[in-house]
Scaffold this motif. Structure first.
Motif, PDB file in Angstrom:
ATOM      1  N   GLY A   1       1.031  -1.169  -0.036  1.00 50.43           N
ATOM      2  CA  GLY A   1      -0.023   0.146   0.104  1.00 50.43           C
ATOM      3  C   GLY A   1       0.753   1.362   0.077  1.00 50.43           C
ATOM      4  O   GLY A   1       1.652   1.465   0.809  1.00 50.43           O
ATOM      5  N   GLU A   2       0.582   2.249  -0.811  1.00 53.64           N
ATOM      6  CA  GLU A   2       1.273   3.297  -1.019  1.00 53.64           C
ATOM      7  C   GLU A   2       1.212   4.359   0.256  1.00 53.64           C
ATOM      8  O   GLU A   2       2.058   5.140   0.299  1.00 53.64           O
ATOM      9  CB  GLU A   2       1.127   4.157  -2.328  1.00 53.64           C
ATOM     10  CG  GLU A   2       1.402   3.365  -3.594  1.00 53.64           C
ATOM     11  CD  GLU A   2       1.379   4.287  -4.759  1.00 53.64           C
ATOM     12  OE1 GLU A   2       0.878   5.269  -4.591  1.00 53.64           O
ATOM     13  OE2 GLU A   2       1.506   3.618  -5.959  1.00 53.64           O
ATOM     14  N   LEU A   3       0.106   4.284   0.891  1.00 57.37           N
ATOM     15  CA  LEU A   3       0.020   4.643   2.160  1.00 57.37           C
ATOM     16  C   LEU A   3       0.399   4.316   3.608  1.00 57.37           C
ATOM     17  O   LEU A   3       0.237   4.686   4.799  1.00 57.37           O
ATOM     18  CB  LEU A   3      -1.558   5.177   2.471  1.00 57.37           C
ATOM     19  CG  LEU A   3      -2.133   5.954   1.258  1.00 57.37           C
ATOM     20  CD1 LEU A   3      -3.675   6.335   1.675  1.00 57.37           C
ATOM     21  CD2 LEU A   3      -1.214   7.301   1.132  1.00 57.37           C
ATOM     22  N   ASP A   4       1.397   3.314   3.244  1.00 53.97           N
ATOM     23  CA  ASP A   4       1.977   2.498   4.582  1.00 53.97           C
ATOM     24  C   ASP A   4       2.844   3.339   5.401  1.00 53.97           C
ATOM     25  O   ASP A   4       4.043   3.877   4.581  1.00 53.97           O
ATOM     26  CB  ASP A   4       2.729   1.335   4.045  1.00 53.97           C
ATOM     27  CG  ASP A   4       3.243   0.271   4.889  1.00 53.97           C
ATOM     28  OD1 ASP A   4       3.044   0.679   6.220  1.00 53.97           O
ATOM     29  OD2 ASP A   4       3.010  -1.031   4.567  1.00 53.97           O
ATOM     30  N   ARG A   5       2.778   3.494   6.691  1.00 56.37           N
ATOM     31  CA  ARG A   5       3.637   4.429   7.390  1.00 56.37           C
ATOM     32  C   ARG A   5       4.545   3.510   8.448  1.00 56.37           C
ATOM     33  O   ARG A   5       5.222   4.039   8.779  1.00 56.37           O
ATOM     34  CB  ARG A   5       2.650   5.323   8.014  1.00 56.37           C
ATOM     35  CG  ARG A   5       2.218   6.574   7.348  1.00 56.37           C
ATOM     36  CD  ARG A   5       1.605   7.447   8.140  1.00 56.37           C
ATOM     37  NE  ARG A   5       0.718   8.451   7.661  1.00 56.37           N
ATOM     38  CZ  ARG A   5      -0.759   7.848   7.190  1.00 56.37           C
ATOM     39  NH1 ARG A   5      -0.985   7.014   7.650  1.00 56.37           N
ATOM     40  NH2 ARG A   5      -1.341   8.878   6.615  1.00 56.37           N
ATOM     41  N   GLN A   6       4.092   2.253   8.500  1.00 55.30           N
ATOM     42  CA  GLN A   6       5.028   1.089   9.185  1.00 55.30           C
ATOM     43  C   GLN A   6       6.002   0.704   8.266  1.00 55.30           C
ATOM     44  O   GLN A   6       7.281   0.530   9.083  1.00 55.30           O
ATOM     45  CB  GLN A   6       4.179   0.286   9.763  1.00 55.30           C
ATOM     46  CG  GLN A   6       3.131   0.614  10.608  1.00 55.30           C
ATOM     47  CD  GLN A   6       2.255  -0.504  11.182  1.00 55.30           C
ATOM     48  OE1 GLN A   6       2.866  -1.719  11.438  1.00 55.30           O
ATOM     49  NE2 GLN A   6       1.021  -0.238  11.518  1.00 55.30           N
ATOM     50  N   VAL A   7       5.811   0.445   7.243  1.00 54.57           N
ATOM     51  CA  VAL A   7       6.738  -0.060   6.288  1.00 54.57           C
ATOM     52  C   VAL A   7       6.779   0.705   4.968  1.00 54.57           C
ATOM     53  O   VAL A   7       5.813   0.302   4.174  1.00 54.57           O
ATOM     54  CB  VAL A   7       6.882  -1.474   5.990  1.00 54.57           C
ATOM     55  CG1 VAL A   7       7.857  -2.205   4.972  1.00 54.57           C
ATOM     56  CG2 VAL A   7       6.827  -2.342   7.232  1.00 54.57           C
TER      57      VAL A   7
ATOM     58  N   THR B   1       1.671  -1.996  -6.525  1.00 55.43           N
ATOM     59  CA  THR B   1       1.527  -1.121  -5.620  1.00 55.43           C
ATOM     60  C   THR B   1       0.124  -0.412  -5.523  1.00 55.43           C
ATOM     61  O   THR B   1      -0.274  -0.225  -6.695  1.00 55.43           O
ATOM     62  CB  THR B   1       2.481   0.212  -5.539  1.00 55.43           C
ATOM     63  OG1 THR B   1       2.445   0.976  -6.791  1.00 55.43           O
ATOM     64  CG2 THR B   1       4.007  -0.108  -5.105  1.00 55.43           C
ATOM     65  N   ILE B   2      -0.563  -0.315  -4.428  1.00 57.38           N
ATOM     66  CA  ILE B   2      -2.157   0.129  -4.347  1.00 57.38           C
ATOM     67  C   ILE B   2      -1.903   1.623  -3.723  1.00 57.38           C
ATOM     68  O   ILE B   2      -1.656   1.871  -2.584  1.00 57.38           O
ATOM     69  CB  ILE B   2      -2.670  -0.735  -3.358  1.00 57.38           C
ATOM     70  CG1 ILE B   2      -2.768  -2.349  -3.749  1.00 57.38           C
ATOM     71  CG2 ILE B   2      -4.215  -0.592  -3.645  1.00 57.38           C
ATOM     72  CD1 ILE B   2      -2.761  -2.871  -5.031  1.00 57.38           C
ATOM     73  N   GLN B   3      -2.645   2.327  -4.500  1.00 60.14           N
ATOM     74  CA  GLN B   3      -2.564   3.628  -4.198  1.00 60.14           C
ATOM     75  C   GLN B   3      -2.991   4.436  -3.068  1.00 60.14           C
ATOM     76  O   GLN B   3      -2.173   5.100  -2.224  1.00 60.14           O
ATOM     77  CB  GLN B   3      -3.117   4.521  -5.412  1.00 60.14           C
ATOM     78  CG  GLN B   3      -2.949   5.987  -5.156  1.00 60.14           C
ATOM     79  CD  GLN B   3      -3.630   6.850  -6.314  1.00 60.14           C
ATOM     80  OE1 GLN B   3      -4.225   6.127  -7.214  1.00 60.14           O
ATOM     81  NE2 GLN B   3      -3.361   8.083  -6.429  1.00 60.14           N
ATOM     82  N   ASP B   4      -4.064   4.012  -2.472  1.00 61.60           N
ATOM     83  CA  ASP B   4      -4.646   4.499  -1.388  1.00 61.60           C
ATOM     84  C   ASP B   4      -4.887   3.330  -0.201  1.00 61.60           C
ATOM     85  O   ASP B   4      -5.733   3.695   0.700  1.00 61.60           O
ATOM     86  CB  ASP B   4      -5.973   5.011  -1.665  1.00 61.60           C
ATOM     87  CG  ASP B   4      -7.016   3.816  -2.224  1.00 61.60           C
ATOM     88  OD1 ASP B   4      -6.718   2.690  -2.660  1.00 61.60           O
ATOM     89  OD2 ASP B   4      -8.331   4.180  -2.311  1.00 61.60           O
ATOM     90  N   LEU B   5      -4.220   2.622  -0.187  1.00 60.63           N
ATOM     91  CA  LEU B   5      -4.067   1.437   0.894  1.00 60.63           C
ATOM     92  C   LEU B   5      -3.004   1.750   2.045  1.00 60.63           C
ATOM     93  O   LEU B   5      -2.114   2.178   1.573  1.00 60.63           O
ATOM     94  CB  LEU B   5      -4.015   0.116   0.540  1.00 60.63           C
ATOM     95  CG  LEU B   5      -5.315  -0.291  -0.429  1.00 60.63           C
ATOM     96  CD1 LEU B   5      -4.951  -1.878  -0.691  1.00 60.63           C
ATOM     97  CD2 LEU B   5      -6.384   0.098   0.158  1.00 60.63           C
ATOM     98  N   THR B   6      -3.270   1.438   3.299  1.00 60.64           N
ATOM     99  CA  THR B   6      -2.257   1.416   4.481  1.00 60.64           C
ATOM    100  C   THR B   6      -1.513   0.048   4.643  1.00 60.64           C
ATOM    101  O   THR B   6      -1.814  -0.840   3.981  1.00 60.64           O
ATOM    102  CB  THR B   6      -2.937   1.916   5.836  1.00 60.64           C
ATOM    103  OG1 THR B   6      -3.850   0.786   5.968  1.00 60.64           O
ATOM    104  CG2 THR B   6      -3.908   3.296   5.544  1.00 60.64           C
TER     105      THR B   6
END
Length: 195
Positions: free
Chosen positions: A120-126, A151-156
């Motif tokens: 996910g492109e919004l992943d803040r952990q990795v 990659t998935i644009q709007d996923l965390t």
């Protein structure tokens, strides 16, 4: 010929290790996997967390230095006397040592199976940069491997849309993984594991 192993987060490392040791596994799916050593990942995650907390720079630097000391002590077994006893009790374990010393590049050298790297492109952990680096590492280890990066644009990190009410990296009210994540996995597995 039709067994695939899927890992998420640290589970990606377990999936890679398993595939490197078990030739009956035909394919690997990496979801939100890290491309660095565990020690580098722990420091990166701490930096990201401190930035989100808006900690003063001096305090942030002190926490990073402390984490580096802990990492060094765990990996080398030396330097514990410079750290508080309670930190040793928390950090001095075989599990944490294996986490810190894990290096996906070394494991990828032993893998011949096709790999789907989903992130996910919004992943803040990795952060998303890990997916790109993991794909580069996998390609570098073997030209013959089938490596796909999605990659998935709007996923965390949790594979949910961040903009849904109640969803964040830490609190999830919506427990449904987005089909934006599951569809690419299903389609890739049908292609790779075709009879």
């Amino acid at each position: 010929k039709r067994i695939a192993i899927v890992g998420h987060g640290e589970g990606v490392w377990i999936a890679l290790l398993t595939a490197s040791r078990e030739n009956r596994i035909a394919a690997i799916v990496s979801i939100a996997g890290a491309a660095t050593t565990g020690a580098e990942l722990v420091l990166e995650q701490q930096r990201l967390m401190l930035e989100q907390m808006q900690v003063p720079d001096a305090e942030r630097q002190a926490k990073i230095v402390l984490q580096k000391q802990i990492n060094s002590a765990v990996i080398s077994g030396e330097g514990w006397e410079e750290l508080p006893q309670n930190l040793r009790q928390q950090a001095d374990s075989p599990w944490f040592q294996s986490l810190l010393t894990y290096n996906p590049a070394k494991v990828l050298e032993k893998i011949d199976q096709p790999i789907l790297i989903l992130h996910g492109e919004l992943d803040r952990q990795v952060p998303i940069s890990h997916a790109k680096r993991l794909a580069e590492l996998a390609h570098a280890m073997s030209d013959s491997k089938t490596i796909k990066l999605a990659t998935i644009q709007d996923l965390t990190h949790s594979l949910v849309q961040e903009n849904l009410p109640g969803n964040s990296e830490t609190i999830l009210t919506n427990q449904t993984i987005s089909t934006e994540a599951t569809d690419p996995i299903i389609n890739w597995l049908f292609q790779i594991l075709a009879a």
